[in-house]
Motif scaffolding. Structure first.
Motif, PDB file in Angstrom:
ATOM      1  N   ALA A 126      -7.679  17.894  31.588  1.00 49.83           N
ATOM      2  CA  ALA A 126      -6.947  16.754  31.238  1.00 49.83           C
ATOM      3  C   ALA A 126      -7.413  15.758  32.320  1.00 49.83           C
ATOM      4  CB  ALA A 126      -5.556  16.989  31.441  1.00 49.83           C
ATOM      5  N   ASP A 127      -7.670  16.354  33.673  1.00 51.18           N
ATOM      6  CA  ASP A 127      -8.153  15.307  34.524  1.00 51.18           C
ATOM      7  C   ASP A 127      -9.471  14.822  34.338  1.00 51.18           C
ATOM      8  OD1 ASP A 127      -5.923  15.757  36.166  1.00 51.18           O
ATOM      9  OD2 ASP A 127      -6.853  17.174  37.537  1.00 51.18           O
ATOM     10  N   LEU A 128     -10.381  15.634  33.770  1.00 48.31           N
ATOM     11  CA  LEU A 128     -11.807  15.398  33.394  1.00 48.31           C
ATOM     12  C   LEU A 128     -11.720  14.182  32.255  1.00 48.31           C
ATOM     13  CD1 LEU A 128     -13.570  18.684  33.556  1.00 48.31           C
ATOM     14  CD2 LEU A 128     -14.106  16.880  35.051  1.00 48.31           C
ATOM     15  N   ALA A 129     -10.830  14.528  31.155  1.00 49.53           N
ATOM     16  CA  ALA A 129     -11.022  13.738  30.022  1.00 49.53           C
ATOM     17  C   ALA A 129     -10.217  12.278  30.417  1.00 49.53           C
ATOM     18  CB  ALA A 129      -9.852  14.178  29.264  1.00 49.53           C
ATOM     19  N   ALA A 130      -9.121  12.219  31.420  1.00 43.94           N
ATOM     20  CA  ALA A 130      -8.634  11.138  31.943  1.00 43.94           C
ATOM     21  C   ALA A 130      -9.972  10.223  32.463  1.00 43.94           C
ATOM     22  CB  ALA A 130      -7.373  11.227  32.627  1.00 43.94           C
ATOM     23  N   ALA A 131     -10.550  10.906  33.355  1.00 42.96           N
ATOM     24  CA  ALA A 131     -11.509  10.176  34.156  1.00 42.96           C
ATOM     25  C   ALA A 131     -12.525   9.629  33.200  1.00 42.96           C
ATOM     26  CB  ALA A 131     -12.227  10.918  35.348  1.00 42.96           C
ATOM     27  N   ALA A 132     -12.763  10.616  32.162  1.00 40.10           N
ATOM     28  CA  ALA A 132     -13.944   9.884  31.345  1.00 40.10           C
ATOM     29  C   ALA A 132     -13.368   8.826  30.160  1.00 40.10           C
ATOM     30  CB  ALA A 132     -14.198  11.338  30.343  1.00 40.10           C
ATOM     31  N   LEU A 133     -12.119   8.637  29.918  1.00 39.60           N
ATOM     32  CA  LEU A 133     -11.557   7.752  29.111  1.00 39.60           C
ATOM     33  C   LEU A 133     -11.252   6.514  29.674  1.00 39.60           C
ATOM     34  CD1 LEU A 133      -8.866   9.665  26.995  1.00 39.60           C
ATOM     35  CD2 LEU A 133     -11.047   8.702  26.160  1.00 39.60           C
ATOM     36  N   ALA A 134     -11.235   6.345  31.023  1.00 38.74           N
ATOM     37  CA  ALA A 134     -10.660   5.283  31.727  1.00 38.74           C
ATOM     38  C   ALA A 134     -11.783   3.962  31.490  1.00 38.74           C
ATOM     39  CB  ALA A 134     -10.931   5.416  33.371  1.00 38.74           C
ATOM     40  N   GLY A 135     -11.157   2.845  30.809  1.00 37.17           N
ATOM     41  CA  GLY A 135     -11.912   1.659  30.710  1.00 37.17           C
ATOM     42  C   GLY A 135     -12.464   1.760  29.459  1.00 37.17           C
ATOM     43  N   ARG A 136     -12.285   2.765  28.765  1.00 38.72           N
ATOM     44  CA  ARG A 136     -13.172   3.049  27.330  1.00 38.72           C
ATOM     45  C   ARG A 136     -12.398   2.770  25.988  1.00 38.72           C
ATOM     46  NH1 ARG A 136     -16.513   7.057  30.344  1.00 38.72           N
ATOM     47  NH2 ARG A 136     -18.693   6.059  30.433  1.00 38.72           N
ATOM     48  N   ALA A 137     -13.011   2.304  24.933  1.00 40.83           N
ATOM     49  CA  ALA A 137     -12.067   2.311  23.645  1.00 40.83           C
ATOM     50  C   ALA A 137     -13.014   2.746  22.658  1.00 40.83           C
ATOM     51  CB  ALA A 137     -11.314   0.740  23.546  1.00 40.83           C
ATOM     52  N   GLY A 138     -12.081   2.796  21.345  1.00 45.72           N
ATOM     53  CA  GLY A 138     -13.115   2.875  20.043  1.00 45.72           C
ATOM     54  C   GLY A 138     -14.049   3.954  20.394  1.00 45.72           C
ATOM     55  N   ARG A 139     -15.350   3.801  19.749  1.00 45.33           N
ATOM     56  CA  ARG A 139     -16.405   4.629  19.667  1.00 45.33           C
ATOM     57  C   ARG A 139     -16.820   5.340  21.009  1.00 45.33           C
ATOM     58  NH1 ARG A 139     -20.394   7.777  19.588  1.00 45.33           N
ATOM     59  NH2 ARG A 139     -21.825   8.293  18.250  1.00 45.33           N
ATOM     60  N   ASP A 140     -16.758   4.323  22.051  1.00 45.86           N
ATOM     61  CA  ASP A 140     -17.052   4.849  23.458  1.00 45.86           C
ATOM     62  C   ASP A 140     -16.170   5.734  23.986  1.00 45.86           C
ATOM     63  OD1 ASP A 140     -18.632   4.797  25.733  1.00 45.86           O
ATOM     64  OD2 ASP A 140     -17.276   3.192  26.601  1.00 45.86           O
ATOM     65  N   ALA A 141     -14.838   5.477  23.580  1.00 43.67           N
ATOM     66  CA  ALA A 141     -13.574   6.478  23.991  1.00 43.67           C
ATOM     67  C   ALA A 141     -13.917   7.622  23.371  1.00 43.67           C
ATOM     68  CB  ALA A 141     -12.390   5.844  23.857  1.00 43.67           C
ATOM     69  N   THR A 169     -16.340   9.196  22.076  1.00 45.26           N
ATOM     70  CA  THR A 169     -17.625   9.862  22.412  1.00 45.26           C
ATOM     71  C   THR A 169     -17.419  10.649  23.877  1.00 45.26           C
ATOM     72  OG1 THR A 169     -19.356   8.624  21.368  1.00 45.26           O
ATOM     73  CG2 THR A 169     -20.012   9.710  23.116  1.00 45.26           C
ATOM     74  N   ALA A 170     -16.585   9.892  24.663  1.00 41.04           N
ATOM     75  CA  ALA A 170     -16.460  10.343  26.076  1.00 41.04           C
ATOM     76  C   ALA A 170     -15.494  11.421  26.000  1.00 41.04           C
ATOM     77  CB  ALA A 170     -15.865   9.341  26.892  1.00 41.04           C
ATOM     78  N   PHE A 171     -14.391  11.066  25.372  1.00 39.30           N
ATOM     79  CA  PHE A 171     -13.369  12.422  25.097  1.00 39.30           C
ATOM     80  C   PHE A 171     -13.970  13.664  24.446  1.00 39.30           C
ATOM     81  CE2 PHE A 171      -9.742  14.019  22.863  1.00 39.30           C
ATOM     82  CZ  PHE A 171      -8.672  14.207  23.750  1.00 39.30           C
ATOM     83  N   ALA A 172     -14.888  13.487  23.177  1.00 41.97           N
ATOM     84  CA  ALA A 172     -15.613  14.498  22.685  1.00 41.97           C
ATOM     85  C   ALA A 172     -16.329  15.372  23.627  1.00 41.97           C
ATOM     86  CB  ALA A 172     -16.288  14.266  21.467  1.00 41.97           C
ATOM     87  N   ASP A 173     -17.219  14.763  24.383  1.00 38.94           N
ATOM     88  CA  ASP A 173     -18.352  15.138  25.442  1.00 38.94           C
ATOM     89  C   ASP A 173     -17.656  15.895  26.454  1.00 38.94           C
ATOM     90  OD1 ASP A 173     -20.282  14.344  23.785  1.00 38.94           O
ATOM     91  OD2 ASP A 173     -21.011  12.549  25.152  1.00 38.94           O
ATOM     92  N   VAL A 174     -16.199  15.599  26.990  1.00 36.24           N
ATOM     93  CA  VAL A 174     -15.778  16.322  27.811  1.00 36.24           C
ATOM     94  C   VAL A 174     -15.545  17.534  27.451  1.00 36.24           C
ATOM     95  CG1 VAL A 174     -13.683  16.358  29.178  1.00 36.24           C
ATOM     96  CG2 VAL A 174     -14.824  14.399  29.346  1.00 36.24           C
ATOM     97  N   TYR A 175     -14.877  17.446  26.216  1.00 33.20           N
ATOM     98  CA  TYR A 175     -14.574  18.913  25.609  1.00 33.20           C
ATOM     99  C   TYR A 175     -15.622  19.813  25.411  1.00 33.20           C
ATOM    100  CZ  TYR A 175      -9.635  17.766  25.426  1.00 33.20           C
ATOM    101  OH  TYR A 175      -8.328  17.741  25.394  1.00 33.20           O
ATOM    102  N   ARG A 176     -16.862  19.267  24.977  1.00 26.45           N
ATOM    103  CA  ARG A 176     -17.982  20.057  24.724  1.00 26.45           C
ATOM    104  C   ARG A 176     -18.691  20.456  25.983  1.00 26.45           C
ATOM    105  NH1 ARG A 176     -23.512  18.036  22.575  1.00 26.45           N
ATOM    106  NH2 ARG A 176     -24.561  19.737  21.856  1.00 26.45           N
TER     107      ARG A 176
END
Length: 196
Positions: free
Chosen positions: A66-81, A83-90
């Motif tokens: 969750a900490d990694l995902a939150a950091a990756a999502l900060a300031g992102r939206a749409g396709r960028d968010a 991708t960031a969310f999915a890449d953190v999990y992978r």
């Protein structure tokens, strides 16, 4: 008497490391005792047993992810968010396969509601705001994303894509493009036999 230096937190972290090395299913209090070269009984002042250890590892991994995902999502939206969310999990699953498996461990409802799993759900819904989905479609989309991410990662970790072209990275990026397009053009609800 508890062995000096051993705490529930230290044992949980060591259990998470052990899970990455040998697999989450193989983590037991006995295996952890061998790692610290202590008798099993000396760990019972910190842990109730192997199930308690697995719950602690699951909570640790959910929090870490969750900490990694939150950091990756900060300031992102749409396709960028997305991708960031999915890449953190992978990436997390690749780097920490045992911990990733722990995030799938079934927790009792009370523990689950107090865990970082709630943050994961909130972040999932936050990234979907850019796609303007109302309920119940937002819930359907959360389930779709979870199924695709977990399914892809699980197949990839088990070598499912290692012997064919195109490469798994190319497929991953294409799947994220398709998910983004689907979320932008979410189909209207249709009536199916049995749903009326």
């Amino acid at each position: 008497m508890a062995r000096a230096g051993l705490t529930a937190e230290r044992l949980t972290r060591a259990g998470a490391e052990l899970a990455d090395e040998v697999g989450f299913d193989e983590v037991t209090v006995s295996a952890l005792a061998r790692r610290f070269d202590v008798k099993v009984a000396s760990l019972y002042s910190h842990l109730k047993g192997s199930h308690d250890l697995k719950v602690r590892i699951a909570l640790f991994a959910l929090g870490e992810l969750a900490d990694l995902a939150a950091a990756a999502l900060a300031g992102r939206a749409g396709r960028d968010a997305l991708t960031a969310f999915a890449d953190v999990y992978r990436d997390y699953a690749t780097e920490h396969p045992g911990r990733y498996a722990a995030t799938q461990f079934r927790l009792d409802p009370e523990t689950a509601m107090a865990s970082a799993g709630v943050r994961h759900a909130q972040m999932n819904r936050a990234l979907l705001r850019a796609y303007d989905l109302a309920e119940p479609d937002q819930t359907h989309a959360v389930r779709l994303l979870g199924s695709v991410f977990h399914g892809y990662v699980s197949l990839e970790l088990n070598g499912g894509f290692s012997h064919s072209a195109p490469g798994s990275q190319e497929s991953w990026e294409r799947i994220l493009d398709i998910l983004d397009a689907l979320l932008r053009q979410w189909p209207a609800a249709s009536s199916h036999p049995g749903n009326e």
